[in-house]
Design a protein around this motif. Structure first.
Motif, PDB file in Angstrom:
ATOM      1  N   SER A  24       0.832  -1.210   0.000  1.00 50.78           N
ATOM      2  CA  SER A  24       0.000   0.000   0.000  1.00 50.78           C
ATOM      3  C   SER A  24       0.869   1.263   0.000  1.00 50.78           C
ATOM      4  O   SER A  24       0.511   2.255  -0.635  1.00 50.78           O
ATOM      5  N   SER A  28       0.827   4.053  -2.980  1.00 49.55           N
ATOM      6  CA  SER A  28       0.571   5.453  -2.632  1.00 49.55           C
ATOM      7  C   SER A  28       1.700   6.347  -3.141  1.00 49.55           C
ATOM      8  O   SER A  28       1.460   7.405  -3.722  1.00 49.55           O
ATOM      9  N   ASP A  71      -5.792   4.610  10.751  1.00 48.54           N
ATOM     10  CA  ASP A  71      -5.323   3.510   9.898  1.00 48.54           C
ATOM     11  C   ASP A  71      -5.914   3.537   8.499  1.00 48.54           C
ATOM     12  O   ASP A  71      -5.258   3.181   7.533  1.00 48.54           O
ATOM     13  N   ASP A  72      -7.175   3.957   8.367  1.00 50.30           N
ATOM     14  CA  ASP A  72      -7.828   3.918   7.057  1.00 50.30           C
ATOM     15  C   ASP A  72      -7.711   5.239   6.295  1.00 50.30           C
ATOM     16  O   ASP A  72      -8.340   5.414   5.262  1.00 50.30           O
ATOM     17  N   TRP A  73      -6.917   6.171   6.772  1.00 53.87           N
ATOM     18  CA  TRP A  73      -6.861   7.514   6.190  1.00 53.87           C
ATOM     19  C   TRP A  73      -6.483   7.484   4.708  1.00 53.87           C
ATOM     20  O   TRP A  73      -6.987   8.251   3.911  1.00 53.87           O
ATOM     21  N   PHE A  74      -5.555   6.626   4.321  1.00 48.59           N
ATOM     22  CA  PHE A  74      -5.091   6.560   2.940  1.00 48.59           C
ATOM     23  C   PHE A  74      -5.617   5.313   2.224  1.00 48.59           C
ATOM     24  O   PHE A  74      -5.034   4.862   1.248  1.00 48.59           O
ATOM     25  N   SER A  75      -6.744   4.796   2.687  1.00 50.88           N
ATOM     26  CA  SER A  75      -7.317   3.614   2.040  1.00 50.88           C
ATOM     27  C   SER A  75      -7.758   3.983   0.626  1.00 50.88           C
ATOM     28  O   SER A  75      -8.037   5.150   0.322  1.00 50.88           O
ATOM     29  N   ASP A  76      -7.850   2.992  -0.220  1.00 48.62           N
ATOM     30  CA  ASP A  76      -8.280   3.221  -1.605  1.00 48.62           C
ATOM     31  C   ASP A  76      -9.656   3.878  -1.648  1.00 48.62           C
ATOM     32  O   ASP A  76      -9.895   4.766  -2.466  1.00 48.62           O
ATOM     33  N   GLN A  77     -10.542   3.463  -0.746  1.00 55.39           N
ATOM     34  CA  GLN A  77     -11.902   4.024  -0.743  1.00 55.39           C
ATOM     35  C   GLN A  77     -11.886   5.506  -0.355  1.00 55.39           C
ATOM     36  O   GLN A  77     -12.552   6.322  -0.975  1.00 55.39           O
ATOM     37  N   ARG A  78     -11.109   5.882   0.651  1.00 54.65           N
ATOM     38  CA  ARG A  78     -11.039   7.295   1.065  1.00 54.65           C
ATOM     39  C   ARG A  78     -10.450   8.150  -0.049  1.00 54.65           C
ATOM     40  O   ARG A  78     -10.909   9.252  -0.318  1.00 54.65           O
TER      41      ARG A  78
END
Length: 111
Positions: A24, A28, A71-78
Protein backbone atom coordinates in the motif's frame (compact mmCIF):
# COMPACT_ATOMS: atom_id res chain seq x y z
CA UNK A 1 35.09 17.99 -11.63
CA UNK A 2 31.33 17.67 -12.21
CA UNK A 3 31.93 16.92 -15.89
CA UNK A 4 34.31 14.10 -14.90
CA UNK A 5 31.66 12.61 -12.59
CA UNK A 6 29.12 12.77 -15.41
CA UNK A 7 31.57 11.01 -17.75
CA UNK A 8 32.24 8.36 -15.08
CA UNK A 9 28.52 7.84 -14.59
CA UNK A 10 28.00 7.33 -18.31
CA UNK A 11 30.62 4.59 -18.56
CA UNK A 12 29.76 2.84 -15.27
CA UNK A 13 27.87 -0.38 -15.38
CA UNK A 14 24.41 -0.20 -13.88
CA UNK A 15 23.49 -2.59 -11.10
CA UNK A 16 20.06 -3.53 -9.84
CA UNK A 17 18.99 -2.51 -6.34
CA UNK A 18 15.91 -3.95 -4.66
CA UNK A 19 14.01 -3.21 -1.48
CA UNK A 20 10.96 -4.61 0.25
CA UNK A 21 8.17 -2.10 0.87
CA UNK A 22 4.59 -2.54 2.04
CA UNK A 23 2.36 -2.82 -1.05
CA UNK A 24 0.00 0.00 0.00
CA UNK A 25 2.90 2.38 0.69
CA UNK A 26 4.45 1.56 -2.70
CA UNK A 27 1.16 2.19 -4.50
CA UNK A 28 0.57 5.45 -2.63
CA UNK A 29 4.10 6.69 -3.40
CA UNK A 30 3.72 5.60 -7.02
CA UNK A 31 0.64 7.83 -7.40
CA UNK A 32 2.63 10.80 -6.07
CA UNK A 33 5.50 10.09 -8.47
CA UNK A 34 3.10 9.75 -11.42
CA UNK A 35 1.56 13.15 -10.62
CA UNK A 36 5.09 14.54 -10.93
CA UNK A 37 5.66 12.73 -14.23
CA UNK A 38 8.04 10.17 -12.70
CA UNK A 39 8.08 6.43 -12.47
CA UNK A 40 9.23 4.55 -9.36
CA UNK A 41 12.65 3.66 -10.76
CA UNK A 42 13.44 7.26 -11.75
CA UNK A 43 12.36 8.58 -8.33
CA UNK A 44 14.59 6.04 -6.56
CA UNK A 45 17.52 6.84 -8.87
CA UNK A 46 17.05 10.55 -8.12
CA UNK A 47 17.13 9.87 -4.36
CA UNK A 48 20.23 7.68 -4.55
CA UNK A 49 22.06 10.06 -6.91
CA UNK A 50 21.30 13.12 -4.76
CA UNK A 51 22.45 11.25 -1.64
CA UNK A 52 25.72 10.26 -3.32
CA UNK A 53 26.51 13.72 -4.69
CA UNK A 54 25.55 15.64 -1.55
CA UNK A 55 26.98 13.03 0.84
CA UNK A 56 23.90 13.29 3.03
CA UNK A 57 20.35 12.01 3.02
CA UNK A 58 18.25 14.61 1.15
CA UNK A 59 15.34 14.45 3.57
CA UNK A 60 14.78 14.75 7.28
CA UNK A 61 14.97 11.48 9.18
CA UNK A 62 14.53 13.00 12.61
CA UNK A 63 11.46 12.56 14.80
CA UNK A 64 8.84 15.26 14.31
CA UNK A 65 5.62 16.14 16.05
CA UNK A 66 3.53 15.20 13.06
CA UNK A 67 -0.11 14.25 13.12
CA UNK A 68 -0.85 10.56 13.31
CA UNK A 69 -3.47 9.59 10.75
CA UNK A 70 -6.12 6.92 11.37
CA UNK A 71 -5.32 3.51 9.90
CA UNK A 72 -7.83 3.92 7.06
CA UNK A 73 -6.86 7.51 6.19
CA UNK A 74 -5.09 6.56 2.94
CA UNK A 75 -7.32 3.61 2.04
CA UNK A 76 -8.28 3.22 -1.60
CA UNK A 77 -11.90 4.02 -0.74
CA UNK A 78 -11.04 7.30 1.07
CA UNK A 79 -8.78 8.38 -1.79
CA UNK A 80 -11.50 7.53 -4.32
CA UNK A 81 -14.04 9.49 -2.26
CA UNK A 82 -11.76 12.55 -2.08
CA UNK A 83 -11.12 12.35 -5.83
CA UNK A 84 -14.88 12.13 -6.51
CA UNK A 85 -15.62 15.11 -4.25
CA UNK A 86 -12.97 17.15 -6.06
CA UNK A 87 -14.33 16.12 -9.47
CA UNK A 88 -17.88 17.01 -8.51
CA UNK A 89 -16.83 20.32 -6.96
CA UNK A 90 -15.14 21.38 -10.18
CA UNK A 91 -17.90 19.99 -12.40
CA UNK A 92 -20.70 21.76 -10.51
CA UNK A 93 -18.79 24.96 -9.80
CA UNK A 94 -20.13 28.17 -11.35
CA UNK A 95 -16.50 29.24 -11.71
CA UNK A 96 -16.26 26.87 -14.69
CA UNK A 97 -18.48 29.29 -16.63
CA UNK A 98 -16.33 32.37 -15.93
CA UNK A 99 -13.83 33.87 -18.34
CA UNK A 100 -11.35 35.60 -16.02
CA UNK A 101 -9.99 37.63 -18.91
CA UNK A 102 -13.27 39.61 -18.80
CA UNK A 103 -13.73 42.33 -16.18
CA UNK A 104 -17.32 41.36 -15.33
CA UNK A 105 -16.36 37.74 -14.78
CA UNK A 106 -13.46 38.75 -12.53
CA UNK A 107 -15.89 40.86 -10.48
CA UNK A 108 -18.32 37.95 -10.24
CA UNK A 109 -15.48 35.69 -9.13
CA UNK A 110 -14.45 38.12 -6.37
CA UNK A 111 -17.98 38.26 -4.88
Amino acid sequence: MILNKVREALVMKAIQVSARVDQSIKESAQKVFERQGLDMATAIKMFITKTAYEQQIPLSVQETNRQVYPDDWFSDQRIANRDEITRLAFEKSPIQDLDLSKQEDREAFMQ
